[in-house]
Each structure stands twice: as C-alpha cells, then as structure tokens.
Write a protein that holds these residues in place. Structure first.
Motif, PDB file in Angstrom:
ATOM      1  N   ARG A 128       3.526  -4.751  18.096  1.00 27.15           N
ATOM      2  CA  ARG A 128       3.486  -3.314  18.348  1.00 27.15           C
ATOM      3  C   ARG A 128       4.581  -2.645  17.515  1.00 27.15           C
ATOM      4  O   ARG A 128       5.483  -3.307  17.029  1.00 27.15           O
ATOM      5  N   CYS A 129       4.494  -1.342  17.413  1.00 25.87           N
ATOM      6  CA  CYS A 129       5.556  -0.576  16.776  1.00 25.87           C
ATOM      7  C   CYS A 129       6.596  -0.283  17.851  1.00 25.87           C
ATOM      8  O   CYS A 129       6.296   0.368  18.853  1.00 25.87           O
ATOM      9  N   ASN A 130       7.795  -0.804  17.690  1.00 29.56           N
ATOM     10  CA  ASN A 130       8.884  -0.646  18.653  1.00 29.56           C
ATOM     11  C   ASN A 130       9.853   0.401  18.145  1.00 29.56           C
ATOM     12  O   ASN A 130      10.346   0.305  17.017  1.00 29.56           O
ATOM     13  N   THR A 131      10.146   1.391  18.995  1.00 28.59           N
ATOM     14  CA  THR A 131      11.032   2.488  18.624  1.00 28.59           C
ATOM     15  C   THR A 131      12.091   2.662  19.703  1.00 28.59           C
ATOM     16  O   THR A 131      11.783   2.566  20.885  1.00 28.59           O
ATOM     17  N   ALA A 132      13.323   2.898  19.285  1.00 31.06           N
ATOM     18  CA  ALA A 132      14.411   3.153  20.238  1.00 31.06           C
ATOM     19  C   ALA A 132      15.425   4.078  19.598  1.00 31.06           C
ATOM     20  O   ALA A 132      15.646   4.039  18.386  1.00 31.06           O
ATOM     21  N   THR A 133      16.044   4.908  20.440  1.00 31.11           N
ATOM     22  CA  THR A 133      17.145   5.765  20.026  1.00 31.11           C
ATOM     23  C   THR A 133      18.364   5.358  20.828  1.00 31.11           C
ATOM     24  O   THR A 133      18.309   5.275  22.046  1.00 31.11           O
ATOM     25  N   ILE A 134      19.452   5.060  20.126  1.00 26.06           N
ATOM     26  CA  ILE A 134      20.684   4.605  20.766  1.00 26.06           C
ATOM     27  C   ILE A 134      21.795   5.561  20.386  1.00 26.06           C
ATOM     28  O   ILE A 134      21.983   5.873  19.207  1.00 26.06           O
ATOM     29  N   ARG A 135      22.552   6.021  21.400  1.00 23.84           N
ATOM     30  CA  ARG A 135      23.659   6.955  21.164  1.00 23.84           C
ATOM     31  C   ARG A 135      24.992   6.238  21.245  1.00 23.84           C
ATOM     32  O   ARG A 135      25.105   5.174  21.834  1.00 23.84           O
ATOM     33  N   ASN A 136      26.018   6.863  20.674  1.00 23.56           N
ATOM     34  CA  ASN A 136      27.393   6.343  20.680  1.00 23.56           C
ATOM     35  C   ASN A 136      27.454   4.926  20.123  1.00 23.56           C
ATOM     36  O   ASN A 136      27.943   4.011  20.764  1.00 23.56           O
ATOM     37  N   VAL A 137      26.920   4.770  18.926  1.00 25.34           N
ATOM     38  CA  VAL A 137      26.818   3.447  18.312  1.00 25.34           C
ATOM     39  C   VAL A 137      28.066   3.095  17.512  1.00 25.34           C
ATOM     40  O   VAL A 137      28.858   3.949  17.140  1.00 25.34           O
ATOM     41  N   LYS A 194      26.621   9.068  14.951  1.00 25.31           N
ATOM     42  CA  LYS A 194      26.795   8.138  16.074  1.00 25.31           C
ATOM     43  C   LYS A 194      25.544   8.013  16.930  1.00 25.31           C
ATOM     44  O   LYS A 194      25.603   7.776  18.124  1.00 25.31           O
ATOM     45  N   GLU A 195      24.377   8.180  16.296  1.00 28.83           N
ATOM     46  CA  GLU A 195      23.097   7.971  16.965  1.00 28.83           C
ATOM     47  C   GLU A 195      22.163   7.302  15.966  1.00 28.83           C
ATOM     48  O   GLU A 195      22.112   7.676  14.798  1.00 28.83           O
ATOM     49  N   ILE A 196      21.448   6.299  16.453  1.00 29.88           N
ATOM     50  CA  ILE A 196      20.506   5.582  15.618  1.00 29.88           C
ATOM     51  C   ILE A 196      19.121   5.679  16.245  1.00 29.88           C
ATOM     52  O   ILE A 196      18.972   5.497  17.453  1.00 29.88           O
ATOM     53  N   LYS A 197      18.123   5.978  15.426  1.00 31.75           N
ATOM     54  CA  LYS A 197      16.735   5.878  15.857  1.00 31.75           C
ATOM     55  C   LYS A 197      16.069   4.901  14.904  1.00 31.75           C
ATOM     56  O   LYS A 197      16.110   5.089  13.684  1.00 31.75           O
ATOM     57  N   LEU A 198      15.469   3.884  15.481  1.00 33.59           N
ATOM     58  CA  LEU A 198      14.891   2.791  14.719  1.00 33.59           C
ATOM     59  C   LEU A 198      13.452   2.601  15.149  1.00 33.59           C
ATOM     60  O   LEU A 198      13.144   2.635  16.340  1.00 33.59           O
ATOM     61  N   SER A 199      12.537   2.417  14.197  1.00 31.55           N
ATOM     62  CA  SER A 199      11.125   2.188  14.490  1.00 31.55           C
ATOM     63  C   SER A 199      10.640   1.041  13.597  1.00 31.55           C
ATOM     64  O   SER A 199      10.592   1.186  12.366  1.00 31.55           O
ATOM     65  N   VAL A 200      10.288  -0.109  14.211  1.00 32.52           N
ATOM     66  CA  VAL A 200       9.961  -1.310  13.458  1.00 32.52           C
ATOM     67  C   VAL A 200       8.688  -1.972  13.950  1.00 32.52           C
ATOM     68  O   VAL A 200       8.278  -1.789  15.084  1.00 32.52           O
ATOM     69  N   ALA A 201       8.080  -2.775  13.066  1.00 29.88           N
ATOM     70  CA  ALA A 201       6.913  -3.579  13.397  1.00 29.88           C
ATOM     71  C   ALA A 201       6.934  -4.852  12.576  1.00 29.88           C
ATOM     72  O   ALA A 201       7.362  -4.837  11.408  1.00 29.88           O
ATOM     73  N   LEU A 202       6.488  -5.942  13.177  1.00 32.32           N
ATOM     74  CA  LEU A 202       6.381  -7.215  12.459  1.00 32.32           C
ATOM     75  C   LEU A 202       5.049  -7.296  11.744  1.00 32.32           C
ATOM     76  O   LEU A 202       4.036  -6.799  12.239  1.00 32.32           O
ATOM     77  N   GLY A 203       5.045  -7.935  10.593  1.00 34.45           N
ATOM     78  CA  GLY A 203       3.825  -8.197   9.834  1.00 34.45           C
ATOM     79  C   GLY A 203       3.802  -9.634   9.392  1.00 34.45           C
ATOM     80  O   GLY A 203       4.817 -10.329   9.378  1.00 34.45           O
TER      81      GLY A 203
END
Length: 164
Positions: A68-77, A154-163
């Motif tokens: 699946r496409c996994n997305t997360a936003t993390i603050r204060n990184v 200091k915030e990251i938003k990442l959206s990834v998928a395996l192929g």
C-alpha cells in the motif's frame, strides 16, 4: 437494533456507532518512530491506501507495486528521523524489493537502499519474507530532504510504497 460500520478514507480507521449516540473509531498504530517509541505519531495525519498498478506507473513507479501507499506526518523531528511502517502480505526476497517515495513534484522516485530496510518486529533486518508475518519498513528521512513533502520546519511528511 442493528448498527452499520464503515471504513474511513485513510484506510486506517473503522467507525462504529454505539447504542449511546456515540461514534467509536478503531485505528491501527501502523506507523511509529522506533528511535523514539515514547512519541506517538498523529494517526489523523497518517494513511495507508491501496495503490493500483496504474496509479503506481502514472506516478513514475517502475516494476510491480508490492504494498500500500503509506503516508505519515511527524512533527518536532530530529535532522534525520527513522519512521517505521508496519505491514504484512509481503513474501519473497527483500533484495527483490525497491522503495519509491513521492517527491514534491508528485512523482515517485526510488529511495537509495542505504536509507531503508525491512525488519522483523524486534528491528532485526530480514532477507526472506513470509506471507502472513508482520514486518516493518524502516525509512530514514531528513527534514527538508528530497522526500519530505512538508514545507514546515521540524516537520516531515513522507509517502512511500514498495515495488518489485
């Protein structure tokens, strides 16, 4: 009396009305920070959505979509933060997998192999995957790096998928 349930559009929530005029939300903690387990990731800013082969290819992905496409936003990184996505339904050799991440241009780009790994639940790297087992995709990302979709400091938003 019968109650209906419905799934949220993030792919990670199940809503169920109760007999007390309340709505119960059930969510899976599928993303966390392994180096900072005491910090919770805001699940309202996380999603795991089905990514069709067609959308994967349109986004620039090569090969066959494997997750699946996994997305997360993390603050204060921290400057470099490791994000772990829990996933199952993986099988075969990890060497056959590649990780793609969405860039700020909306296109998928391959992530360098030294920036990610697949582990078991204890964090040990694995080389062979068995369907039905729970694994973690651990991705190290830099604030403001190529795959950080957030413009906020200091915030990251990442959206990834395996192929494959």
């Amino acid at each position: 009396m019968k109650f209906g349930m419905y799934a949220g559009n993030s792919g990670n929530a199940l809503y169920c009305p109760t007999g007390y005029l309340e709505l119960l939300r059930l969510q899976d903690r599928f993303v966390y920070l392994p180096e900072m387990p005491y910090r919770e990731v805001d699940l309202d800013k996380a999603a795991r959505n089905v990514l069709s082969q067609e959308k994967f290819e349109q986004g620039g992905g090569e090969g066959t979509v494997a997750s699946r496409c996994n997305t997360a936003t993390i603050r204060n990184v921290h400057p470099n933060t490791t994000v772990a996505f829990r996933m199952n339904n993986l099988s075969g050799s990890t060497s056959d997998l590649m990780l793609d991440a969405y860039g700020s241009d909306g296109k998928l780009q391959q992530v360098a192999s030294e920036m990610w790994k697949i582990t078991d639940e204890t964090g040990e790297a694995v080389t062979e995957l068995t369907d039905g087992m729970l694994y973690e995709l651990r991705v190290t990302i830099a604030d403001g790096g190529d795959f950080d979709l957030s413009e906020a400091e200091k915030e990251i938003k990442l959206s990834v998928a395996l192929g494959k």
